[in-house]
Design an enzyme around this catalytic site. Sequence first.
Site, mmCIF file in Angstrom:
data_model
loop_
_atom_site.group_PDB
_atom_site.id
_atom_site.type_symbol
_atom_site.label_atom_id
_atom_site.label_comp_id
_atom_site.label_asym_id
_atom_site.label_seq_id
_atom_site.Cartn_x
_atom_site.Cartn_y
_atom_site.Cartn_z
ATOM 1 N N HIS A 158 -3.548 -2.662 -41.389
ATOM 2 C CA HIS A 158 -3.430 -1.413 -40.626
ATOM 3 C C HIS A 158 -4.324 -0.400 -41.317
ATOM 4 C CE1 HIS A 158 -1.478 1.341 -37.801
ATOM 5 N NE2 HIS A 158 -1.736 2.243 -38.738
ATOM 6 N N CYS A 159 -5.315 0.094 -40.601
ATOM 7 C CA CYS A 159 -6.306 0.990 -41.186
ATOM 8 C C CYS A 159 -5.794 2.434 -41.144
ATOM 9 C CB CYS A 159 -7.619 0.879 -40.429
ATOM 10 S SG CYS A 159 -8.894 1.977 -41.091
ATOM 11 N N PRO A 160 -5.700 3.087 -42.301
ATOM 12 C CA PRO A 160 -5.228 4.471 -42.301
ATOM 13 C C PRO A 160 -6.246 5.464 -41.737
ATOM 14 C CG PRO A 160 -5.800 3.785 -44.525
ATOM 15 C CD PRO A 160 -5.926 2.577 -43.639
ATOM 16 N N ASN A 177 -6.112 4.692 -37.906
ATOM 17 C CA ASN A 177 -4.699 4.671 -37.509
ATOM 18 C C ASN A 177 -4.413 3.601 -36.458
ATOM 19 O OD1 ASN A 177 -2.022 5.437 -37.723
ATOM 20 N ND2 ASN A 177 -2.191 6.886 -36.039
ATOM 21 N N THR A 178 -4.981 2.449 -36.680
ATOM 22 C CA THR A 178 -4.716 1.307 -35.809
ATOM 23 C C THR A 178 -4.804 0.032 -36.631
ATOM 24 O OG1 THR A 178 -5.282 0.260 -33.712
ATOM 25 C CG2 THR A 178 -7.109 0.962 -35.062
#
Length: 186
Positions: free
Chosen positions: A57-59, A62-63
């Site tokens: 999950h990429c901060p 945000n996905t």
Amino acid sequence: ATGSPGYANDEPDVEKVEDENNIDENRFFCKHCKIYVPIRASHCSNCQKCVIRRDHHCPWTNTCVGRDNHLYFFIFTLLEFFSQTIPDCDAICHLVGIYFYPKFYFSITSLPYIILVVASSYGSFMARGLCVLCLSSIYSNTTTWEKMRRDRITYLKNLPLGYSPFDKGLIANIVEFFTMKKKKMK
């Protein structure tokens, strides 16, 4: 990079389970989504869905990064790397010019370039790290999730460290990475 990562919940042939007492022990079951998921799928606590071939999950976006948007995330990291490296190189060239040709530059102009070099070097260093991580995932046909949680994943925990049952060789791994979006849940 911000598109759908390929949610198992949205697949047309997803099998939902009404009675959790009758779960097939030979299949992967998500207790949060109450569905059978394919191998390499993982539940994301941020998205509240199971992601097929979930990488992480990429901060920043945000996905989740998964089967359907991993290629776009890789392109995003390459573009980020270049967008950080180009100003870094430009600032370094100006600093060299200030050092070797001081009469063409005012000494006050060196401070902004030093700040720019430090900031853009940090950005290019971080972006390079993301690119290397993506390239190593492509090369070995593994995901970040599989690398980080290897000891807890049932189909990987008893295998030797560094071995991946999904590694098909460099060329086949690259082909799979570029074509995995077309493949549907099995």
